[in-house]
Write an enzyme that holds these catalytic residues in place. Structure first.
Site, short mmCIF file in Angstrom:
data_model
loop_
_atom_site.label_atom_id
_atom_site.label_comp_id
_atom_site.label_asym_id
_atom_site.label_seq_id
_atom_site.Cartn_x
_atom_site.Cartn_y
_atom_site.Cartn_z
N CYS A 290 68.16 28.80 35.13
CA CYS A 290 67.90 30.04 35.87
C CYS A 290 67.27 29.76 37.23
O CYS A 290 67.29 30.61 38.12
CB CYS A 290 66.98 30.96 35.06
SG CYS A 290 67.54 31.19 33.38
N ASN B 86 66.00 31.59 24.36
CA ASN B 86 64.71 31.01 23.97
C ASN B 86 64.14 31.69 22.74
O ASN B 86 63.55 31.02 21.87
CB ASN B 86 63.73 31.09 25.14
CG ASN B 86 63.97 29.94 26.11
OD1 ASN B 86 63.55 28.82 25.84
ND2 ASN B 86 64.67 30.20 27.19
N ASP C 64 73.67 31.26 24.04
CA ASP C 64 74.89 31.79 24.67
C ASP C 64 76.14 31.66 23.80
O ASP C 64 77.19 32.18 24.16
CB ASP C 64 75.15 31.07 25.99
CG ASP C 64 74.24 31.56 27.11
OD1 ASP C 64 73.33 32.36 26.82
OD2 ASP C 64 74.45 31.14 28.26
C1 LIG Z 1 72.68 30.20 37.89
C2 LIG Z 1 72.18 30.81 36.63
C3 LIG Z 1 71.11 31.68 36.67
C4 LIG Z 1 70.65 32.27 35.51
N1 LIG Z 1 69.59 33.12 35.59
C5 LIG Z 1 69.13 33.70 34.47
C6 LIG Z 1 68.00 34.55 34.52
O1 LIG Z 1 67.43 34.77 35.58
N2 LIG Z 1 67.57 35.12 33.36
C7 LIG Z 1 68.17 34.86 32.17
O2 LIG Z 1 67.71 35.40 31.14
N3 LIG Z 1 69.24 34.05 32.08
C8 LIG Z 1 69.73 33.47 33.19
N4 LIG Z 1 70.79 32.60 33.10
C9 LIG Z 1 71.41 32.34 31.79
C10 LIG Z 1 70.73 31.20 31.03
O3 LIG Z 1 70.66 30.06 31.83
C11 LIG Z 1 71.50 30.91 29.75
O4 LIG Z 1 71.53 32.09 29.00
C12 LIG Z 1 70.87 29.80 28.92
O5 LIG Z 1 70.91 28.58 29.59
C13 LIG Z 1 71.60 29.64 27.58
O6 LIG Z 1 71.05 28.58 26.89
P1 LIG Z 1 71.80 27.85 25.68
O7 LIG Z 1 70.90 26.79 25.22
O8 LIG Z 1 72.26 28.88 24.70
O9 LIG Z 1 73.13 27.27 26.28
P2 LIG Z 1 73.47 26.28 27.56
O10 LIG Z 1 72.39 26.40 28.55
O11 LIG Z 1 74.83 26.62 27.92
O12 LIG Z 1 73.39 24.85 26.86
C14 LIG Z 1 74.31 24.45 25.89
C15 LIG Z 1 74.41 22.94 25.91
O13 LIG Z 1 75.19 22.54 24.81
C16 LIG Z 1 75.93 21.42 25.16
N5 LIG Z 1 77.08 21.29 24.25
C17 LIG Z 1 78.06 22.20 24.04
N6 LIG Z 1 78.94 21.76 23.13
C18 LIG Z 1 78.52 20.53 22.75
C19 LIG Z 1 79.01 19.57 21.85
N7 LIG Z 1 80.12 19.77 21.14
N8 LIG Z 1 78.34 18.42 21.72
C20 LIG Z 1 77.20 18.19 22.41
N9 LIG Z 1 76.70 19.06 23.29
C21 LIG Z 1 77.33 20.23 23.46
C22 LIG Z 1 76.35 21.70 26.58
O14 LIG Z 1 76.65 20.50 27.27
C23 LIG Z 1 75.11 22.40 27.14
O15 LIG Z 1 74.29 21.47 27.82
C24 LIG Z 1 71.27 31.98 34.27
C25 LIG Z 1 72.35 31.10 34.22
C26 LIG Z 1 72.80 30.51 35.39
C27 LIG Z 1 73.96 29.57 35.32
#
Ligand SMILES: Cc1cc2nc3c(=O)[nH]c(=O)nc-3n(C[C@H](O)[C@H](O)[C@H](O)COP(=O)(O)OP(=O)(O)OC[C@H]3O[C@@H](n4cnc5c(N)ncnc54)[C@H](O)[C@@H]3O)c2cc1C
Length: 561
Positions: A46, A317, A295
């Site tokens: 973020c 989170n 996500d």
């Molecule tokens: C520019 C930007 C700004 C944002 N701003 C905000 C904000 O202000 N407020 C907010 O609430 N949210 C915001 N978000 C959204 C937030 O960043 C995401 O919702 C959050 O990162 C999701 O976390 P996650 O752990 O579910 O997934 P991700 O962050 O997508 O992480 C998943 C990880 O799993 C790994 N993975 C996937 N499949 C495999 C596999 N088969 N083997 C091994 N590894 C794997 C991937 O490589 C990745 O690193 C923003 C997103 C972006 C891109």
């Protein structure tokens, strides 16, 4: 040690590390492993727009704890006693033998890791629209710090002056701000006819669009990029849309994400109707030993009870924490989401939660709304700033369904109060009654959201009758016969006014004396700066027997044209 519970987590950004850290705090003996295919762990995605703009000078800060320690494999080993395997892909899940098949991406070595509980935190992938020319240089998505570094560097190249940004959503807006701050000309191309189509109603989006234009951002709405053309070095130079040709030295695509569900799907786990992994309130998939969060999963909307896909870091989170509890013997439930979204764009803050009016109507709710502009603290206190509040309310029971707040003042605290009200089943009366803090530098004696709640209560009681600025504009364009009665003062009128021959200026203080100038058989739409006087004028006119009177919601302040 042989009895250590084996917790394996796939995905090492938000949900995964949060689940690992929580599980470790609850169970000091568990054997916890994170599998991450990328090279980085636990980064603050973020924060990436603020690295691009230069406000955060070093991208590594996004990977650090508040005390400056980088959250890498060594940190996870030493501080958390968690094994983090980076550059390691989880290829498949063997549910029968409770194993994850992995491959180390540098060595191509394959192996398996056994689990008692598996956590899927595989996130989402940024969608790249299949447009001809997408293989040119300087075409980016922003999903990973490596993307942020690439955009950061390209934006500072000598020959990059104009950026085409595809997508007018949350990430598109944040990148627009970041690149504009670097002095680049930003052209937003959005295929829907408004910004933030899933988050804002059209009049709020139009209000934001007006502000963006005032900051030099060019908006091409209801327009779709169809082809990209490059120069002889294969750098992007031109974007062809279905209506225009734009010169552009760089493209950032921010048109949404898709949940990473392949691993789950191939393992026979249930994928919900939204396309994301289905989980119960304990964040368990249909296999009780496998949890999923962030996500890659769908959520329950707390207003509608329906499944939605709303990928946000705040939710990711919370999911991680609950999963950390439940894989260590807890039974924590996740209540669901309102889709609360907050972001900064230049000097404005944009916040929204719950349902938009459009969504609420589509779902069949009986809806009443208001547009309430006003200063965020006492209007006589130096430095006050305006905010525009829209409330969406169930007109049968007064329950709040959603809110949108935009402006240069304090938006976030109002938004969070509304979130609290919705989550506790609050009505507009409850919000109006809240014992909120008041002192002139911080708020108004009746806070903006209490004021908005009172407008709705007046509407529900039949006292206040209004039209939105968009409805008024539509009537003007249709050539309807009505009087648009401006009840502001002449200096206010001289400063800014609606140019139309239906407009008549009668300041509120003169209205009673000049009442005979107005015909009783014609519809009258009253407005002022914020429609406080407009509402009062409506009541005065009704007191004199006028029956076709309404005020324009939000007045000139909410007029987006
Ligand atoms: C520019 C930007 C700004 C944002 N701003 C905000 C904000 O202000 N407020 C907010 O609430 N949210 C915001 N978000 C959204 C937030 O960043 C995401 O919702 C959050 O990162 C999701 O976390 P996650 O752990 O579910 O997934 P991700 O962050 O997508 O992480 C998943 C990880 O799993 C790994 N993975 C996937 N499949 C495999 C596999 N088969 N083997 C091994 N590894 C794997 C991937 O490589 C990745 O690193 C923003 C997103 C972006 C891109």
């Amino acid at each position: 040690m042989t009895n250590r519970k084996k917790i394996v987590i796939i995905g090492g950004v938000a949900t995964g590390p949060k689940a690992a850290a929580r599980a470790r705090r609850r169970d000091p003996n568990a054997d916890i492993t994170i599998i991450e295919k990328g090279r980085l762990l636990s980064y603050a995605g973020c924060g990436m727009p603020y690295y691009i703009s230069g406000e955060i000078p070093d991208c590594n800060e996004l990977m650090c704890t508040p005390h400056g320690t980088v959250r890498n494999e060594v940190f996870f080993r030493n501080v958390k006693d968690v094994t983090a395997l980076t550059r390691t892909l989880a290829e498949s899940i063997d549910r029968e033998n409770k194993e994850v098949r992995i491959v180390h991406l540098e060595t191509q070595e394959h192996s398996s890791i056994p689990y008692d509980n598996l956590v899927l935190a595989t996130g989402a992938s940024h969608f790249r629209p299949p447009i001809e020319g997408s293989n040119l240089y300087r075409i980016f998505v922003l999903g990973h710090p490596d993307d942020a570094i690439a955009i950061h560097d390209a934006a500072r190249a000598e020959d990059v002056k104009r950026v085409a940004l595809f997508g007018g959503g949350l990430i598109g807006m944040e990148v627009t701000e970041a690149l504009s701050k670097l002095g680049l000309e930003v052209i937003v191309v959005e295929m829907i006819d408004q910004l933030l189509p899933k988050l804002l109603d059209p009049e709020m989006a139009a209000f934001l669009a007006k502000y963006l234009k005032s900051q030099g951002v060019k908006l091409l709405l209801a327009e779709k990029a169809v082809k990209l053309e490059g120069d002889d070095r294969n750098n992007i130079r031109k974007v062809i849309t279905d209506k225009n040709e734009i010169d552009a030295d760089m493209v950032v695509t921010a048109v949404g994400v898709r949940p990473n569900v392949e691993l789950a799907k191939n393992a026979g786990l249930t994928i919900g109707g939204t396309g994301a992994i289905a989980v119960n309130e304990y964040m368990q998939t249909n296999d009780p030993d496998i949890y999923a969060g962030g996500d890659c999963v769908e959520n329950t909307h707390m207003v509608t009870g329906k499944k939605v896909y709303v990928p946000l870091g705040s939710t990711a989170n919370k999911h991680g924490r609950i999963i950390g509890d439940n894989v260590t013997g807890g039974s924590e439930k996740f209540r669901g989401v309102l889709g609360t979204t907050l972001f900064k764009i230049f000097d404005y803050t944009v916040g929204c939660t719950g349902l938009t009016e459009k969504a609420a109507k589509e779902l069949g709710y009986p809806v009443v709304t208001c547009l309430a502009p006003g200063p965020d603290c006492a209007h006589y206190y130096p430095g006050y700033a305006m905010i525009l509040t829209k409330l969406v309310v169930n007109k049968e029971n007064g329950k709040i369904l959603g809110a949108q707040i935009i402006g240069a003042g304090d938006v976030d605290k109002r938004l969070d109060v509304i979130v609290t009200a919705i989550m506790s089943g609050g009505t507009v009366k409850d919000v109006a009654d809240l014992d909120l803090g008041y002192a002139p530098p911080y708020a108004n004696a009746i806070d903006n959201i209490a004021h908005a709640a009172n407008i709705i209560r007046n509407k529900m009681d039949g006292l206040a009758k209004s039209l939105t600025p968009m409805e008024v504009k539509a009537r003007i364009e249709r050539g309807d016969d009505f009087i648009l009665l401006d009840v502001r003062t002449p200096p206010e009128f001289d400063r800014i006014r609606i140019e139309d021959n239906r407009v008549r200026l009668i300041p509120l203080g003169n209205l009673r004396a000049r009442i005979s100038e107005l015909p009783k058989d014609k519809e009258i739409i009253v407005f002022c700066a914020i429609s406080l006087r407009g509402y009062e004028a409506q009541r005065i006119l009704e007191g004199y027997g006028f029956t076709h009177v309404k005020f324009m919601d939000g007045g000139i302040a909410a007029w987006p044209y």
